[in-house]
Design an enzyme around this catalytic site. Structure first.
Site, short mmCIF file in Angstrom:
data_model
loop_
_atom_site.label_atom_id
_atom_site.label_comp_id
_atom_site.label_asym_id
_atom_site.label_seq_id
_atom_site.Cartn_x
_atom_site.Cartn_y
_atom_site.Cartn_z
N GLU A 3 0.94 -1.10 0.03
CA GLU A 3 -0.16 -0.03 0.14
C GLU A 3 0.91 1.20 -0.04
O GLU A 3 1.36 1.64 1.04
CB GLU A 3 -0.94 0.07 1.15
N CYS A 24 -1.37 9.37 2.12
CA CYS A 24 -1.04 8.65 0.74
C CYS A 24 -2.20 8.92 -0.19
O CYS A 24 -2.01 9.15 -1.36
CB CYS A 24 -0.74 7.23 0.90
#
Length: 480
Positions: free
Chosen positions: A210, A248
């Site tokens: 991720e 993110c």
């Protein structure tokens, strides 16, 4: 190394005993996570305040609430998720039956992140234990208060024979990666992810990565001033409202038509002031930069004189307080670092185009982002974005909310990540789907065996091409 070896040995022994496979064990561990976050809410608030200066409301929204939601969802569904799933079998294989049986990988390694150090450790953990695995969590050393919290508190609530926390920095992470794991789940930067993937490849260990990327927001012309205000309000929330841009999935830059740039900047400034006051540093509602290294990295992005000249709002820095003001830049040079590296901080470039549809080509000229946010009512433009761009997700007319939806997968593509999780997708990420097929000993189809002849070729050809017809013809030939 000896400590890791001993821990791994105990975890493997626990997993081989079958302890983690029962639905009762899985549910008990999920309930324990719920009890932990309930009992230790104040301690979590304090740890996030120490590491990142997060306000308790932001901590509950992005950390505690996320874990609570995920745990409740898994608790309600884990029995159904782990049940074998019947699959249809072609008539050619009659009599037979097929099913897919989810089974745990074994002993898995989860690397947490520093920007969401509680939720990004416990959310994957919920999926891993729902799937029946033994787990090692390696929290980020850059959020030391939260790492210490996890190491000290998890053993008091969870099964310490199956779930362990190992602290340390880069050296300890490298040591962990030297061992063979059955699955590795990593959240972090593409640079470190490549090291994780290289280490995993030595043991052919599957990985979920991720990562991040430069997530764009496309702001189209909207039909009413109120729509525009809501869109820009959500852009402010998607940039500075989640860990002060250190996320993110946070908005990295905005694409807008040149004729709307002044309106955009004006409304951005309005909502920054409304959310954070005249002096955001004193508002108590905005997180600080995680540490000095990241502060200096962000400071260096602004040192380019052409970048500095593009600042139209903010720009003040306080290294001692690790504070950077919400900053807006208009058309910084496209070859500057700020437009080629993930910003991961409170700096927001605005890039203007003559026609908003040019934004598709702009996005496609860069690595695939984790998320694209598009504020538009134009259905044709929506279809173009979906058809002509590639990203981990696309969200229309909002930002970051897709992360909270357990029924949708979350993950990247290309440089923004490999694999996906959230809800059942986390269970799937930590499970191997084992194929199970059961057949009877009669009837026996002789054309599958040598010696070969023309009849057997015709039979096999028909069986592959037509299935039912092939079997019927076989039965007719057998009768003859």
């Amino acid at each position: 190394m000896e400590e890791v070896e001993n821990s791994l040995g105990k975890l493997r022994q626990c997993f081989r005993s079958g302890r983690t496979r029962s639905v009762a064990w899985r549910k008990n561990q999920i309930r324990a996570v719920l009890k932990l976050i309930h009992d230790k809410e104040d301690a979590i608030f304090e740890a996030l305040q120490q590491d990142l200066g997060k306000h308790p409301v932001e901590t509950f929204r992005d950390e505690i609430g996320v874990v609570k939601k995920s745990a409740n969802y898994a608790l309600s569904n884990v029995k159904k998720w782990m049940a074998p799933k019947k699959q249809p079998v072609p008539l050619l294989f009659f009599p037979s039956k097929g099913e897919v049986l989810p089974e745990p990988y074994g002993v898995v390694l989860i690397f947490g992140s520093w920007n969401f150090p509680i939720s990004v450790a416990l959310d994957p953990l919920i999926g891993a234990i729902s799937a029946g695995n033994a787990v090692v969590i390696k929290p980020s050393e850059q959020a030391p208060a939260c790492a210490s919290f996890l190491a000290n508190i998890l053993p008091l609530y969870l099964d310490d024979s199956a779930i362990k926390v190992i602290l340390g920095g880069a050296n300890e992470s490298e040591q962990l990666l030297q061992h063979k794991w059955d699955k590795i789940f990593f959240t972090g930067s593409p640079r470190v992810a490549s090291q994780v993937m290289t280490a995993a490849a030595k043991h052919l260990t599957p990985v979920t990565l991720e990562l991040g990327g430069k997530c764009p927001a496309i702001l189209d012309s909207l039909s009413s001033p109120s729509d525009m205000k809501v869109a820009v309000k959500r852009i402010v929330g998607g940039k500075w409202g989640a860990c002060n841009g250190q996320a993110c999935i946070g908005i990295d830059y905005v694409l807008v038509e040149d004729k709307f740039k002044s309106t955009l900047i004006e409304i951005l400034q309005k909502y920054i002031k409304r959310f954070y006051g005249e002096n955001p540093r004193k508002s108590g509602s905005i997180s600080r930069i995680i540490n000095k290294n990241h502060f200096e990295r962000l400071q260096n992005l602004l040192k380019d004189p052409f970048v500095a000249d593009s600042i139209v709002h903010g720009g003040s820095l306080d290294e001692e307080a690790l504070y950077i003001e919400p900053t807006i830049l208009l058309n910084p040079p496209l070859n500057a670092d700020i437009m080629n590296e993930e910003i991961f901080g409170p700096l927001l470039p605005i890039i203007t185009v003559d026609n908003i549809r040019e934004s598709v080509d702009f996005i496609n000229s860069r690595p695939k982002p984790l998320a694209i946010y598009a504020f538009t009512k134009d259905e044709t433009f929506k279809r173009q974005i979906l058809a002509e761009t590639s990203s981990g997700s696309v969200t229309f007319n909002d930002a970051l909310v897709q992360f909270l939806c357990d029924t949708l997968p979350f993950g990247g593509v290309g440089q923004s990540g490999i694999g996906r999780y959230h809800g059942k997708y986390t269970f799937d990420t930590f499970s191997h789907e084992k194929t199970v097929m059961q057949r009877a000993f009669f009837p026996e189809l002789e054309p599958r065996y040598p010696p070969w002849n023309d009849f057997k070729l015709k039979f096999i050809r028909l069986a592959y091409d037509f299935d039912y017809l092939g079997i019927l013809l076989l039965m007719l030939n057998l009768k003859r």
